[in-house]
Design an enzyme around this catalytic site. Sequence first.
Site, mmCIF file in Angstrom:
data_model
loop_
_atom_site.group_PDB
_atom_site.id
_atom_site.type_symbol
_atom_site.label_atom_id
_atom_site.label_comp_id
_atom_site.label_asym_id
_atom_site.label_seq_id
_atom_site.Cartn_x
_atom_site.Cartn_y
_atom_site.Cartn_z
ATOM 1 N N CYS A 16 0.815 -1.220 0.000
ATOM 2 C CA CYS A 16 0.000 0.000 0.000
ATOM 3 C C CYS A 16 0.848 1.269 0.000
ATOM 4 O O CYS A 16 1.980 1.268 0.451
ATOM 5 C CB CYS A 16 -0.955 0.092 1.190
ATOM 6 N N TRP A 93 -3.011 -2.703 -1.649
ATOM 7 C CA TRP A 93 -2.639 -4.088 -1.969
ATOM 8 C C TRP A 93 -3.504 -4.912 -1.029
ATOM 9 O O TRP A 93 -3.313 -4.885 0.186
ATOM 10 C CB TRP A 93 -1.148 -4.270 -1.716
ATOM 11 N N ASN A 119 -2.318 1.865 5.757
ATOM 12 C CA ASN A 119 -1.371 0.879 5.241
ATOM 13 C C ASN A 119 -1.020 -0.015 6.421
ATOM 14 O O ASN A 119 -0.569 0.485 7.447
ATOM 15 C CB ASN A 119 -0.158 1.661 4.703
ATOM 16 N N GLY A 120 -1.260 -1.322 6.315
ATOM 17 C CA GLY A 120 -0.960 -2.223 7.428
ATOM 18 C C GLY A 120 -2.125 -3.157 7.683
ATOM 19 O O GLY A 120 -2.996 -3.334 6.820
ATOM 20 N N GLU A 509 17.993 -24.070 -2.008
ATOM 21 C CA GLU A 509 17.568 -22.679 -2.193
ATOM 22 C C GLU A 509 18.787 -21.753 -2.324
ATOM 23 O O GLU A 509 18.778 -20.827 -3.139
ATOM 24 C CB GLU A 509 16.659 -22.251 -1.026
ATOM 25 N N GLU A 516 20.450 -18.039 -10.162
ATOM 26 C CA GLU A 516 19.489 -17.129 -10.779
ATOM 27 C C GLU A 516 20.049 -15.733 -10.986
ATOM 28 O O GLU A 516 19.809 -15.117 -12.014
ATOM 29 C CB GLU A 516 18.267 -16.968 -9.866
ATOM 30 N N LYS A 631 8.655 -12.827 -13.150
ATOM 31 C CA LYS A 631 8.161 -12.902 -11.763
ATOM 32 C C LYS A 631 7.022 -13.906 -11.632
ATOM 33 O O LYS A 631 6.927 -14.627 -10.656
ATOM 34 C CB LYS A 631 7.712 -11.508 -11.320
HETATM 35 C C1 F6R Z 1 13.061 -18.164 -7.515
HETATM 36 C C2 F6R Z 1 11.760 -17.865 -8.066
HETATM 37 C C3 F6R Z 1 11.032 -18.952 -8.771
HETATM 38 C C4 F6R Z 1 9.625 -19.080 -8.185
HETATM 39 C C5 F6R Z 1 8.781 -20.068 -8.964
HETATM 40 C C6 F6R Z 1 7.408 -20.244 -8.359
HETATM 41 O O1 F6R Z 1 13.660 -17.034 -6.969
HETATM 42 O O2 F6R Z 1 11.269 -16.778 -7.910
HETATM 43 O O3 F6R Z 1 11.697 -20.166 -8.684
HETATM 44 O O4 F6R Z 1 9.759 -19.487 -6.848
HETATM 45 O O5 F6R Z 1 8.640 -19.633 -10.297
HETATM 46 O O6 F6R Z 1 6.725 -19.049 -8.284
HETATM 47 P P1 F6R Z 1 5.444 -18.886 -7.373
HETATM 48 O O7 F6R Z 1 5.856 -18.996 -5.954
HETATM 49 O O8 F6R Z 1 4.919 -17.526 -7.722
HETATM 50 O O9 F6R Z 1 4.504 -19.990 -7.773
#
Ligand code: F6R
Length: 636
Positions: A16, A93, A119-120, A509, A516, A631
């Site tokens: 937000c 958001w 916001n919160g 991880e 990445e 993303k």
């Molecule tokens: C790693 C990354 C990707 C996501 C994957 C799943 O940094 O961002 O490996 O974790 O594409 O994405 P979500 O969690 O949005 O289903």
Amino acid sequence: MLFTRLQQRKVPDHMCGIIGYVGSQGTDVTSILLDGLARLEYRGYDSAGIAVLSPSGELELHRRAGKIANLAATVENGSRPGLSTLGIGHTRWATHGRPNDENAHPHPDCTGSLTVVHNGIIENYAELRQELQGSGHVFRSETDTEVLAHLVEHAYTGEAQGDLTEAVRLALQRVTGSYAIGVVSRDHPDLLVGARCNGPLVVGLGENEQFLASDITAILKHTRRVIILEEGEIVTLRPTGVAITTLDGTPVQRDAIIVEWDAEAAEKGGYPHFVIKEINEQPEALRRALLGRVRDGQLHLAELQRMEQEGLLNNIQRIVVVACGTSYHAGLIAKYVIERWARIPVEAVTAAEFRYSDPIVGPETLCIAVTQSGETADTLVGIRQARERGAPVIAVTNVVASAITRISDAVLYLQAGPEIGVVATKTFVSSVAVLYLLGLYLGQARGRITPEQAHEYLAALELLPEQIGQILAHAVSADDSIQPLAKRMARVSSIMFIGRGVGYPTALEGALKLKEISYIHAEGFPAGELKHGSIALLDPDTPLIGIATASHVYEKVVSNIQEVRARDAHVIVVATEGDEKIRLHADDILYVPATLEELSPLLASVPLQLFAYHVAVARGCNVDQPRNLAKSVTVE
Ligand code: F6R
């Protein structure tokens, strides 16, 4: 210099955005608000709104789901407020209630005489709403924020006797949770009130005009003289000046600072990249994951109430976690922990495999979908299949009303705020934390975890934000060892990661983050598996990172590290503070604070994220938008 000062303050960030204006002469307040909101867009939002005092003395409200452009079009096509002295605006958001027009801020009181942006999260909103409805207040949205408007109204027309600042102060005394707010009233054309508790809020000082905003970006165009509000402070803004008090009314003196940032740096809160900003937001993200769910040492997962009532959790024999990438790693951690706490067999499966496996699931299999975006195509298809076969589904996601929420029986939101960096950092930490809560819930429901044990785990969980804060503070101190290490490692072509138990997904991880954003080849292995083949890859030019935090398999991990060292590989170890013995087996050590074994991934991951970040920066990579990555992966 100022960058560093603000970074050290660790101003927490939130979803937000807030913008507010008060001035002495009629001006185009609508444009100031819309421009400010556009500059807050980067924070992520799903609806927006403004309230402007019209020349006729009414608070004109415009609210729209979707983009700010929608809002701007509505304002232009409708009765665009004329010149004004007062207004507030907001990008929302969604956390409580869908992202639609009615739930967008600002929220008015019963008569539209005052209006609030927030916001919160108001933790006790359900109780307050009930109480206020009981005394005749009429609610028009599903939001937690609306209780604030009615609480202020209640105090304003009662005890505060028309003193708006006092009414806000009294209202906030009723509230638990986190907030940054802005409040205006049509009775006071020259007054804007703001307050902050665990939500960012800054005041911009102009000539006969003042500004209120979630961050400096939104007001930089108008002024560079800024006051940063501290936790638990209320500010009264008038064209002639501002006055700050604490929540109990004690006056506060604070000098303005002069901001030298450009707008782009301001968006990132002074950090050079969103990724490092988001890594630094992890203590706050973690607090928000626990917010409302851990109270007085007790676990409350109200989100599961409906599933419980319908008996969907009664006959669970097995759990399958379906996820991709980083979310899959969160799921793997959940496997270890839920099996230990609830003694239910758990499988974590990558969604792209799950969907083509003709999965054996039914009403006795609980499926947990972990997806921060809530839109990952493979996860959605896999979960649809599971549902068709009768499996109950719990979604763990950060995005309200995302696709996954529409095909799940219950949703546990991360409440982490928007993540702009393409790679998942704070949403990983939040996903793992939420999965821990689910594990404790199932463990308690099965009678496998006593209330005393749950209490111990929850206490350790509540300590984690502070412990992550310690790691982050150390990383910007003169004693930091991560940056020098990252610089030394920036030219290697491959790095291996190993761990056992929950240290194994932590290793996976760590490797994923590194590859990445730095494009260095990295692979994670179960430490005991290395000698069955992959150890052949090791040589003096291939460093290895071992996760050797305190655990029941610590000695085993140390043995595996010894095997590696015997091959002359450079060994970096993530270890628990106070572990001196590990010095015998490591070339470099990254210490993290002590916690319970199950919770250790949340601490061990942080130096690995920082390592990946600094290696990537040293290699000149685009850390916020790495090549080939998106993303939200909405295609198969
Ligand atoms: C790693 C990354 C990707 C996501 C994957 C799943 O940094 O961002 O490996 O974790 O594409 O994405 P979500 O969690 O949005 O289903």
